[in-house]
Design a protein around this motif. Sequence first.
Motif, PDB file in Angstrom:
ATOM      1  N   ARG A  28     -11.550 -50.795  18.471  1.00 42.36           N
ATOM      2  CA  ARG A  28     -12.340 -49.679  18.975  1.00 42.36           C
ATOM      3  C   ARG A  28     -12.469 -49.837  20.489  1.00 42.36           C
ATOM      4  O   ARG A  28     -12.786 -50.915  20.989  1.00 42.36           O
ATOM      5  N   LEU A  29     -12.196 -48.756  21.218  1.00 46.81           N
ATOM      6  CA  LEU A  29     -12.239 -48.775  22.678  1.00 46.81           C
ATOM      7  C   LEU A  29     -13.528 -48.146  23.166  1.00 46.81           C
ATOM      8  O   LEU A  29     -14.058 -47.263  22.513  1.00 46.81           O
ATOM      9  N   PRO A  30     -14.039 -48.516  24.309  1.00 46.66           N
ATOM     10  CA  PRO A  30     -13.563 -49.598  25.174  1.00 46.66           C
ATOM     11  C   PRO A  30     -13.886 -50.955  24.560  1.00 46.66           C
ATOM     12  O   PRO A  30     -14.881 -51.114  23.848  1.00 46.66           O
ATOM     13  N   LEU A  31     -13.019 -51.926  24.836  1.00 46.92           N
ATOM     14  CA  LEU A  31     -13.244 -53.279  24.341  1.00 46.92           C
ATOM     15  C   LEU A  31     -14.506 -53.853  24.971  1.00 46.92           C
ATOM     16  O   LEU A  31     -14.778 -53.629  26.145  1.00 46.92           O
ATOM     17  N   TYR A  75      -1.889 -48.827  22.791  1.00 50.82           N
ATOM     18  CA  TYR A  75      -1.501 -49.743  21.722  1.00 50.82           C
ATOM     19  C   TYR A  75      -2.727 -50.419  21.099  1.00 50.82           C
ATOM     20  O   TYR A  75      -2.905 -50.406  19.882  1.00 50.82           O
ATOM     21  N   VAL A  76      -3.548 -51.002  21.944  1.00 47.95           N
ATOM     22  CA  VAL A  76      -4.708 -51.769  21.481  1.00 47.95           C
ATOM     23  C   VAL A  76      -5.689 -50.867  20.731  1.00 47.95           C
ATOM     24  O   VAL A  76      -6.311 -51.277  19.754  1.00 47.95           O
ATOM     25  N   GLY A  77      -5.798 -49.610  21.153  1.00 48.40           N
ATOM     26  CA  GLY A  77      -6.715 -48.679  20.519  1.00 48.40           C
ATOM     27  C   GLY A  77      -6.347 -48.330  19.086  1.00 48.40           C
ATOM     28  O   GLY A  77      -7.152 -47.757  18.361  1.00 48.40           O
ATOM     29  N   GLN A  78      -5.140 -48.679  18.662  1.00 50.75           N
ATOM     30  CA  GLN A  78      -4.757 -48.470  17.271  1.00 50.75           C
ATOM     31  C   GLN A  78      -5.403 -49.496  16.352  1.00 50.75           C
ATOM     32  O   GLN A  78      -5.496 -49.297  15.144  1.00 50.75           O
ATOM     33  N   PRO A 133     -12.545 -59.761  20.882  1.00 49.99           N
ATOM     34  CA  PRO A 133     -12.970 -58.998  22.053  1.00 49.99           C
ATOM     35  C   PRO A 133     -13.540 -57.626  21.738  1.00 49.99           C
ATOM     36  O   PRO A 133     -14.006 -56.927  22.621  1.00 49.99           O
ATOM     37  N   GLY A 134     -13.491 -57.234  20.476  1.00 48.05           N
ATOM     38  CA  GLY A 134     -14.007 -55.925  20.112  1.00 48.05           C
ATOM     39  C   GLY A 134     -13.965 -55.725  18.621  1.00 48.05           C
ATOM     40  O   GLY A 134     -13.424 -56.535  17.867  1.00 48.05           O
ATOM     41  N   ALA A 135     -14.556 -54.630  18.187  1.00 50.64           N
ATOM     42  CA  ALA A 135     -14.586 -54.298  16.763  1.00 50.64           C
ATOM     43  C   ALA A 135     -13.251 -53.701  16.345  1.00 50.64           C
ATOM     44  O   ALA A 135     -12.638 -52.945  17.091  1.00 50.64           O
ATOM     45  N   LEU A 136     -12.833 -54.029  15.150  1.00 52.60           N
ATOM     46  CA  LEU A 136     -11.597 -53.487  14.615  1.00 52.60           C
ATOM     47  C   LEU A 136     -11.793 -52.047  14.159  1.00 52.60           C
ATOM     48  O   LEU A 136     -12.830 -51.708  13.589  1.00 52.60           O
ATOM     49  N   VAL A 137     -10.804 -51.221  14.397  1.00 52.51           N
ATOM     50  CA  VAL A 137     -10.849 -49.835  13.955  1.00 52.51           C
ATOM     51  C   VAL A 137     -10.897 -49.783  12.434  1.00 52.51           C
ATOM     52  O   VAL A 137     -11.611 -48.979  11.849  1.00 52.51           O
ATOM     53  N   ALA A 138     -10.159 -50.666  11.760  1.00 45.47           N
ATOM     54  CA  ALA A 138     -10.125 -50.690  10.302  1.00 45.47           C
ATOM     55  C   ALA A 138     -11.508 -50.960   9.721  1.00 45.47           C
ATOM     56  O   ALA A 138     -11.802 -50.549   8.609  1.00 45.47           O
ATOM     57  N   ALA A 139     -12.360 -51.642  10.460  1.00 41.68           N
ATOM     58  CA  ALA A 139     -13.706 -51.913   9.974  1.00 41.68           C
ATOM     59  C   ALA A 139     -14.500 -50.625   9.826  1.00 41.68           C
ATOM     60  O   ALA A 139     -15.402 -50.546   8.995  1.00 41.68           O
ATOM     61  N   ASP A 140     -14.166 -49.609  10.616  1.00 39.65           N
ATOM     62  CA  ASP A 140     -14.863 -48.324  10.517  1.00 39.65           C
ATOM     63  C   ASP A 140     -14.705 -47.727   9.123  1.00 39.65           C
ATOM     64  O   ASP A 140     -15.622 -47.120   8.595  1.00 39.65           O
ATOM     65  N   ALA A 141     -13.525 -47.872   8.546  1.00 39.34           N
ATOM     66  CA  ALA A 141     -13.261 -47.285   7.238  1.00 39.34           C
ATOM     67  C   ALA A 141     -14.033 -47.998   6.134  1.00 39.34           C
ATOM     68  O   ALA A 141     -14.248 -47.446   5.075  1.00 39.34           O
TER      69      ALA A 141
END
Length: 164
Positions: free
Chosen positions: A57-60, A51-54, A132-140
């Motif tokens: 970005r993993l690992p947190l 869920y969190v990986g959606q 706690p971590g970088a957002l996946v959406a930030a990658d885009a």
Amino acid sequence: MSYATVADMVARFGALELIQLTDVDNIPPSTIDEARVGLKLEDASSFIDGYVGQVYRLPLQGCRKPLIPGQPVEYAMPPVLVRMACDVARYYLHDDLAPENEVYRRYKAVIAELDAIAMGKSMLSCPWGGSPGALVAADAQQGTDVHFDFSPRAVTDDTLRGFG
């Protein structure tokens, strides 16, 4: 990497419950089967990552603890993930549960919280601020420039002459 430890499980649910769930021999002195609890914690962390990986970005990386002069920077998992991992691992340690059981209700509540995180309705937060971590959406939104390449216009005044 697990979001919680056996010590977290003991602090939340007590040693007696974990002994009852993991000591299959029941020969005194009874002890917690830490390997079994650790395995369920790893399973719970993998479940949560789905869920969190959606969103993250993993690992947190974890939450950065306040800096103590002369000490290295330390990170800790968000407390909400520790609680969720413990609730899911506890559910996994039980063999059979009725839907009205407290353990089952807590497991379903974790799923609802994880759904909210995955859909962007809720965010993980750190007790000391930050993420706690970088957002996946930030990658885009980072990286190389976007270039557009259009073909020449196919419809012009010359190509339309004679149609009428």
